[in-house]
Design an enzyme around this catalytic site. Structure first.
Site, short mmCIF file in Angstrom:
data_model
loop_
_atom_site.label_atom_id
_atom_site.label_comp_id
_atom_site.label_asym_id
_atom_site.label_seq_id
_atom_site.Cartn_x
_atom_site.Cartn_y
_atom_site.Cartn_z
N VAL B 117 34.40 33.45 59.95
CA VAL B 117 34.05 32.50 58.83
C VAL B 117 35.31 32.45 58.00
O VAL B 117 35.46 31.16 57.34
CB VAL B 117 33.14 33.26 57.62
CG1 VAL B 117 33.57 34.53 56.90
CG2 VAL B 117 32.54 32.43 56.66
N GLY B 118 36.21 33.17 57.99
CA GLY B 118 37.59 32.76 57.39
C GLY B 118 38.37 31.73 58.12
O GLY B 118 38.06 31.73 59.62
N GLY B 198 30.81 35.16 46.24
CA GLY B 198 30.14 34.02 47.29
C GLY B 198 29.24 34.92 48.09
O GLY B 198 28.59 35.98 47.39
N ARG B 199 28.95 34.86 49.44
CA ARG B 199 27.98 35.22 49.97
C ARG B 199 28.25 36.87 50.22
O ARG B 199 27.28 37.54 49.99
CB ARG B 199 28.15 34.54 51.55
CG ARG B 199 27.67 33.35 51.95
CD ARG B 199 27.94 32.70 53.21
NE ARG B 199 29.19 32.16 53.27
CZ ARG B 199 29.75 31.09 53.53
NH1 ARG B 199 28.79 30.28 53.33
NH2 ARG B 199 31.05 30.98 53.68
N ARG B 249 40.92 39.16 52.60
CA ARG B 249 42.07 38.71 53.31
C ARG B 249 43.38 39.58 52.56
O ARG B 249 43.51 39.47 51.18
CB ARG B 249 42.58 37.19 53.32
CG ARG B 249 41.65 36.38 54.21
CD ARG B 249 41.70 36.83 55.70
NE ARG B 249 41.10 36.18 56.49
CZ ARG B 249 39.95 36.66 57.28
NH1 ARG B 249 39.39 37.64 56.70
NH2 ARG B 249 39.20 35.78 58.09
N ASP B 273 40.58 46.83 54.10
CA ASP B 273 40.05 46.59 55.68
C ASP B 273 40.99 45.42 56.24
O ASP B 273 41.22 45.24 57.34
CB ASP B 273 38.67 46.03 55.68
CG ASP B 273 38.08 45.88 57.11
OD1 ASP B 273 37.54 44.63 57.42
OD2 ASP B 273 38.41 46.51 58.12
N HIS B 297 40.48 46.12 59.94
CA HIS B 297 39.90 44.83 60.04
C HIS B 297 38.47 44.84 60.71
O HIS B 297 38.42 43.91 61.82
CB HIS B 297 40.69 43.57 60.37
CG HIS B 297 40.22 42.23 59.93
ND1 HIS B 297 41.14 41.45 59.34
CD2 HIS B 297 39.08 41.81 59.57
CE1 HIS B 297 40.43 40.21 59.04
NE2 HIS B 297 39.21 40.59 59.19
N ILE B 298 37.50 45.68 60.31
CA ILE B 298 36.44 45.92 61.18
C ILE B 298 35.23 45.28 60.46
O ILE B 298 33.78 45.68 60.79
CB ILE B 298 36.52 47.29 61.83
CG1 ILE B 298 36.25 48.30 60.40
CG2 ILE B 298 37.32 47.65 62.62
CD1 ILE B 298 35.76 49.66 60.80
N SER B 300 33.25 42.98 60.25
CA SER B 300 32.24 42.25 61.04
C SER B 300 31.97 42.81 62.45
O SER B 300 31.09 42.36 63.10
CB SER B 300 32.40 40.66 61.36
OG SER B 300 33.39 40.58 62.01
#
Lengths: 345, 332
Positions: B117-118, B198-199, B249, B273, B297-298, B300
């Site tokens: 999504v990023g 946001g989401r 991020r 993360d 960075h896990i 998702s």
């Protein structure tokens, strides 16, 4: 008038408890910040009126005999009391205080923390990120080569199928033991898009509207249908080694098992076998046998087993509240005119 | 022999040359030709080989698929070489798709589909100016990201990693159980502040609802102000007992300022993360701070989520390339 004599079995108790007790009692505090050695406990409990103890102190007939007839009140800084010979205490008219409720939030929160850390594999992920030498054995699992040895993340960077866990969204969660902790866990899981909640307990519960809907089922159904099995039941003769060979065999192969109540509810050898042979997917334990677990125990070598050193109530305000309540219980039983806020027997 | 010449040979009737007006339709074949499929199918490049199979299957049905053989980021030189002449690109957050790559691709490149999504790894303005359609994967990963945010928050505030280390190194053996050992900070009665509702922020808020939080606060801001938003002043303004969590991020954080804040007790702990760079070198100072919990960075990294992301990214790519199809989630 003589002040009651009390023994506190460790020195690193939150100060609020010590202060309260010192106002009204003669306080003998063991000098160590580790469990009081047995011989010292037996020696120094002699002639005491009250005992302020912890889950690491086994208070059985031997200790009660050593204390003698002066001992009137035992106050444990815990809600669990499997370390106390309760029947023996009742027969000697010893009052027992404990610390329910003030620690429910912290324990439920830790249960969620452990559940999430287990199925999202935080420990392994962290090992990869920080390049620790992993003590886990190689397995067939997807992540094995990525995180073993140093620089796991460095080699893999970010991968679409790296470090995958199994989701709570759309899952079935089964709670064994829907008492205070179980209900608090249920409440906290409400926002995670769980598809279905099941529970097994001694009795059916009437939960209010602030709880998600949960179905009261047999132990067998709980095991067969749950993706996450969470044990929050108290340890007693009915629940001892409840999670045994048959229980793990009945669970889904994709199931995650979480235990934050007592190690004694689990047949640990059966659990090791279940994890090693893929009868279940993963386990997260805050409690085990023995405690502390030896650092070279086989459980520490299983990559799909997440272990914590009994952190259930290790939260700043919670421990202060437990200590204060335990002190109030002790004073309540010893001082005329005072009440024990939380009396077990 | 070219297509048009072949048709002329079949249809040309010498007796009619002088008298019949030339008609452009003369050059069209009277019957359908069966050309090799590879000439019709769009060419796409996938920049790594460990994509969930569902995506590869979908793309192979309608495209010529070139897949980089590694399960790590495609080396730059290979990316520039193999993107040449491609119609579509299926990429990941580890691929920096900038003007250099777009130039190397050439004018054939019509669609870029990122499995994320990023999109800070995409030069979006450059793509817009070249009329390149861009697809991304919002929504399908919101649940997983919010869950990981909670997991990280709880792991940080209850010191799970430190505690586990003590279990493994014999520290627990020495202490056994201590009333004031390894104390964490609870959510009960706390104030939680969410930067960016946001989401993901909303999904995090929803999950925190059952934790007896005393108060929720949130702040939103424009995208222009985000870089290094969490800087020296920000950490100084936080409570000394505060726990800072970042799962968006690394660029939102002045990382040196964060290190300083952790070392000097300006804040109690941090859980990350995402960081700078990714991957973080294993000897980076952040890995040495006991009050810093790191995961690689896990956010998702959930089985169903990654499959959904892969499928959506494939659908986006096909939607931009195949006539009659739609891009399900189009960024620009």
């Amino acid at each position: 008038m003589e002040k009651p004599k009390v023994l506190i079995t460790k020195k690193d108790v939150p100060q609020i408890a010590i202060r309260k007790l010192r106002e009204l009692c003669d306080v003998d505090i063991y000098e160590g910040s580790y469990p009081m050695p047995r011989d010292q406990l037996l020696a120094r409990v002699a002639g005491k009126d009250g005992l302020f103890c912890f889950i690491t102190d086994r208070i059985n007939t031997k200790v009660l005999d050593a204390a003698g007839r002066s001992l009137r009140v035992i106050s444990t800084m815990s809600v669990g009391y499997d370390h106390l010979s309760l029947e023996e205490m009742k027969s000697r008219d010893i009052k027992v205080g404990y610390t329910p409720d003030v620690l429910t939030d912290a324990t439920a929160e830790l249960t969620l923390a452990l559940l999430l850390a287990t199925w999202r594999r935080l420990l392994q992920a962290n090992a990869a990120a920080t390049g620790q030498r992993c003590c886990y054995r190689p397995t067939l699992l997807l992540q094995a080569n990525a995180e073993l040895n140093n620089g796991g993340w460095g080699r893999c960077v970010w991968g679409p199928v790296w470090m995958l866990g199994k989701g709570l969204s759309g899952s079935t969660v089964g709670i064994f033991g829907l008492g205070r902790t179980g209900q608090a866990v249920l409440k906290r899981l409400a926002g995670f898009n769980v598809a279905k909640f099941l529970y097994t307990s001694t009795t059916k519960k009437e939960l209010g509207g602030s709880y998600p809907v949960a179905e009261f089922v047999s132990f067998e159904r709980l095991l067969q249908e749950s993706d996450f099995v969470i044990c929050t039941a108290a340890l007693n003769e009915q629940t001892r080694a409840k999670f045994n060979k048959d229980a793990f065999a009945a669970m889904k192969n994709s199931a995650v098992f979480i235990n934050t109540s007592r190690g004694g509810l689990v047949d640990q050898e059966a659990l090791v076998w279940a994890i090693q042979t893929g009868q279940i997917r993963a386990a997260g334990l805050d409690v085990m046998t023995p405690e502390p677990l030896p650092a070279d125990h086989i459980l520490t070598t299983l990559p799909n087993c997440t272990l914590l050193p009994h952190l259930g109530t290790s939260e700043e305000r919670t421990r202060a509240a437990m200590a204060e309540l335990a002190a109030d219980n002790l004073l309540g039983g010893l001082i005329v005119g005072k009440q024990m806020p939380k009396r077990l027997c």
